[in-house]
Design an enzyme around this catalytic site. Structure first.
Site, short mmCIF file in Angstrom:
data_model
loop_
_atom_site.label_atom_id
_atom_site.label_comp_id
_atom_site.label_asym_id
_atom_site.label_seq_id
_atom_site.Cartn_x
_atom_site.Cartn_y
_atom_site.Cartn_z
N LYS A 163 0.98 -1.32 0.02
CA LYS A 163 -0.09 0.00 -0.08
C LYS A 163 0.92 1.18 0.04
O LYS A 163 0.52 2.27 -0.59
CB LYS A 163 -0.81 -0.19 1.16
CG LYS A 163 -2.11 -1.15 0.98
CD LYS A 163 -2.64 -1.55 2.51
CE LYS A 163 -3.79 -2.57 2.31
NZ LYS A 163 -4.38 -3.06 3.57
N GLN A 196 -4.32 -1.50 10.15
CA GLN A 196 -3.97 -2.77 9.39
C GLN A 196 -4.57 -3.99 10.28
O GLN A 196 -4.31 -4.00 11.35
CB GLN A 196 -2.57 -2.99 9.02
CG GLN A 196 -2.36 -4.36 8.34
CD GLN A 196 -2.79 -4.42 6.85
OE1 GLN A 196 -2.95 -3.41 6.10
NE2 GLN A 196 -3.38 -5.42 6.70
N ASP A 255 -10.74 3.43 4.97
CA ASP A 255 -10.66 1.74 4.66
C ASP A 255 -12.27 1.65 5.22
O ASP A 255 -12.61 0.34 5.11
CB ASP A 255 -9.57 1.32 5.93
CG ASP A 255 -9.64 -0.23 5.35
OD1 ASP A 255 -9.44 -0.49 4.15
OD2 ASP A 255 -9.07 -1.02 6.23
#
Length: 282
Positions: free
Chosen positions: A56, A100, A123
């Site tokens: 990413k 994450q 996200d």
């Protein structure tokens, strides 16, 4: 067994999105005197998580975004993780925040997610984002579910009126993809580990979304002839949640693993980061 289904090429579709993101990122940087910034929080030493974060970060750099990495040790407490994320939420130089997944067992992920300011939740993991998806309100979508919808749209595959079987009920994939498809007038059935006669439910679906994280759980023989198969699973050995060859002999369209849903997830993350940056200065 011969493959007859058309491949849904997420890598190709994502390249188009990346091109648009790069242009928007350049315009933002020129106007604001700084690049849009994505901060990534990684807790612990999970090798797969490190790989995903590097991927990413590399993509963000290629698109002209700043990528800021916050590495927290494996013994980090929930309170410490929440404090780190809250500091990023309050930092005016940060536009988007990605925590994450997964976090170590002692960390309450929901509490950490909730420390993300909704306007920076690129996200789509906060309760605010989940509500926005459920209510079709403005907000950020969970990246993989949105990537699945965007891939269907890119191939002009109809959603309205279709019967969808979502196999998986996680808060970051199964549930939100069902909400997004329901908002597009699909009839959605959620299946999971306790579903009785899973194959019968899959066999009725015009669109199958596999999001359970078990290699080849979805048997090819279950696929309704002509159905669309979206495999969001990724298991060791580049194996998805669907028995690919057998499913491809019956489906009309199918995503490969890798190269299907995965690239779309990153494309949506980058696009939503630029969107977050633009909204914050508008």
């Amino acid at each position: 067994m011969a493959t007859t289904a058309q491949i849904l090429d997420g890598a190709a579709v994502s390249r188009k999105i990346f091109g648009e993101v790069a242009e928007r990122a350049a315009n933002f940087a020129a106007a604001q005197g700084r690049p849009a910034c994505l901060a990534t929080v990684l807790i612990g030493d999970d090798p797969a998580s490190h790989t995903y974060v590097r991927m990413k970060q590399r993509r963000a750099g290629q698109l002209g975004l700043e990528s800021r990495r916050v590495q927290l040790p494996a013994e980090t407490t929930t309170a410490e993780a929440v404090a780190a994320v809250r500091a990023l939420s309050e930092d005016d130089t940060v536009d988007g925040i990605l925590v994450q997944h997964p976090a170590p067992a002692q960390v309450d992920e929901i509490a950490v997610f909730e420390a993300i300011a909704p306007g920076k939740d690129v996200d789509g993991v906060t309760m605010a984002s989940f509500a926005a998806m459920g209510l079709s309100a403005e907000g950020f979508h969970s990246c993989t579910p949105e990537g699945i919808v965007r891939l269907l749209d890119a191939y002009q595959l109809p959603i309205a009126g279709k019967r969808v079987c979502v196999v998986g009920r996680s808060a970051i994939l199964g549930k939100p993809v069902g909400l997004l498809l329901l908002a597009r007038d699909a009839t959605v059935t959620f299946c999971h580990s306790r579903t009785v006669d899973l194959g019968a439910h899959v066999a009725e679906a015009d669109i199958v979304v596999a999001a359970v994280g078990r290699p080849e759980l979805i048997r090819g023989a279950w696929i309704k002839p002509g159905a669309v198969v979206m495999d969001a699973g990724y298991n060791p050995g580049n194996v998805g949640d669907v028995e690919f060859s057998a499913a491809a002999s019956r489906a009309s369209y199918i995503t490969p693993v890798p190269g299907g849903v995965g690239p779309m997830t990153i494309a949506v993350l980058m696009e939503q980061t630029v969107t977050a940056a633009e909204r914050r200065v508008s």
